[in-house]
Design an enzyme around this catalytic site. Structure first.
Site, PDB file in Angstrom:
ATOM      1  N   GLU A  53       0.807  -1.215   0.000  1.00  0.00           N
ATOM      2  CA  GLU A  53       0.000   0.000   0.000  1.00  0.00           C
ATOM      3  C   GLU A  53       0.845   1.272   0.000  1.00  0.00           C
ATOM      4  O   GLU A  53       0.451   2.283  -0.595  1.00  0.00           O
ATOM      5  CB  GLU A  53      -0.957  -0.002   1.194  1.00  0.00           C
ATOM      6  CG  GLU A  53      -2.103  -0.996   1.070  1.00  0.00           C
ATOM      7  CD  GLU A  53      -1.678  -2.438   1.353  1.00  0.00           C
ATOM      8  OE1 GLU A  53      -0.568  -2.656   1.886  1.00  0.00           O
ATOM      9  OE2 GLU A  53      -2.463  -3.355   1.043  1.00  0.00           O
ATOM     10  N   HIS A 110     -15.042  -1.558   1.443  1.00  0.00           N
ATOM     11  CA  HIS A 110     -15.018  -2.332   2.680  1.00  0.00           C
ATOM     12  C   HIS A 110     -14.792  -1.442   3.906  1.00  0.00           C
ATOM     13  O   HIS A 110     -14.030  -1.757   4.806  1.00  0.00           O
ATOM     14  CB  HIS A 110     -13.948  -3.429   2.629  1.00  0.00           C
ATOM     15  CG  HIS A 110     -14.279  -4.540   1.675  1.00  0.00           C
ATOM     16  ND1 HIS A 110     -14.552  -4.321   0.346  1.00  0.00           N
ATOM     17  CD2 HIS A 110     -14.384  -5.878   1.869  1.00  0.00           C
ATOM     18  CE1 HIS A 110     -14.800  -5.474  -0.254  1.00  0.00           C
ATOM     19  NE2 HIS A 110     -14.721  -6.442   0.651  1.00  0.00           N
TER      20      HIS A 110
END
Length: 319
Positions: A53, A110
């Site tokens: 990430e 999410h």
């Protein structure tokens, strides 16, 4: 019931056809986020950096410096969860002359407690607090797929860093296709004079349901979709405070630092009224099968019935 991720992916492809500078990045969740469809349409403008990430953020920053408009996506727990340093120092902090931050768009899925089966470790309920305190960022939480489509287009056409959080579960429509969305402007979905419910994300539908129940009891409740967490709409909130005298906020997030905190901060500086914040009470979520997600939300008071209860209670505290 409609799927935010599918609408986001569809919007990206359309925007990609209109603007060759739009590029899309993912972090090994491109199938789940549905962004792999953009890669099939524009293979040279699609980058999957893998489970990394920090690289996702930094690569996006580099593309933005090169004149591209990167949309970077993964799950909310990973972004901002694993890359706050890179978000702050590589995207928000560098500012070209006359501009604030780099032109990077982070769109995650999410978010919130409704990621039931993934458990408390993956239920991101701190991201609003994290992202809204980073200078130069704007923060959105859409209530439905119409909002997702409109806000994706808005982000593509407005310079600067954005963060938008989508829900995992399918959601009902609350907006019409003609609804206009502006950065920093809330939306009055239902007028009322006795109290206001300010909501965002999946709780907007619950707020409308609560207002219907309250109407049966003779209580007129205003409902605001505060999709723009930052900048917050000070004008619509002050108007609601003056005209209804009390506000209940509701969100799929920790009440510490979330949308409710942003509303309380705004109202306290303009026209202070009693405020009740509904959300996770400074605690983590926990595992819940898909069919059990309503029970998990109920445990944290994120239901239309609790909104009704809180409205009735806070009205007794009106000044």
């Amino acid at each position: 019931m409609t799927d935010m991720r599918s609408e986001y992916a569809k919007s990206l492809i359309q925007l990609g056809k209109e603007n060759p500078n739009i590029v899309v990045l993912g972090a090994d969740t491109t199938d789940s986020l549905k962004t792999s469809g953009f890669g099939k349409e524009f293979p040279n403008r699609f980058f999957n950096v893998g489970i990394a990430e920090a690289n996702l953020v930094t690569t996006s920053a580099g593309l933005a410096v090169s004149g591209k408009i990167p949309f970077a996506s993964t799950y909310a727990i990973f972004l901002p969860g694993r890359a706050v340093d890179q978000i702050r120092n590589n995207v928000a902090y560098p500012s070209p002359p006359g501009k604030k931050g780099l032109n990077v768009k982070f769109v995650v899925s999410h978010g919130g407690l409704s990621v039931g089966p993934d458990g408390g470790s993956h239920q991101q309920i701190e991201d609003i607090a994290i992202m809204r305190v980073i200078p130069n960022f704007r923060v959105f939480i859409p209530a439905d797929t119409i909002a997702v489509s409109k806000l994706t287009s808005l982000m593509a056409n407005e310079y600067g860093p954005f963060y938008m959080r989508m829900a995992r579960s399918k959601t009902p429509l609350v907006h019409s296709g003609s609804q206009n969305f502006e950065t920093g402007k809330g939306i009055t979905l239902r007028d009322g004079s006795d109290c206001t419910i300010a909501a965002c994300g999946i709780t907007v539908r619950m707020a409308l349901e609560a207002a219907e129940i309250l109407q049966q009891d003779g209580i007129s409740c205003r409902v605001l979709d505060m999709f723009s967490i930052k900048p917050i709409d000070h004008e619509i909130l002050e108007k609601a405070a003056r005209e209804t005298g009390c506000i209940v906020t509701t969100e799929e997030h920790n009440i510490m630092g979330g949308m409710g905190s942003a509303v309380a901060e705004s109202v306290s500086e303009s026209y202070s009224v009693p405020i009740k914040r509904i959300g996770a009470q400074d605690m983590f979520g926990e595992s819940a099968r898909d069919k059990e997600i309503p029970l998990l939300l109920e445990k944290h008071g994120i239901t239309s019935f609790n909104m009704v209860k809180q409205v009735k209670e806070i009205r007794s505290k009106k000044l």
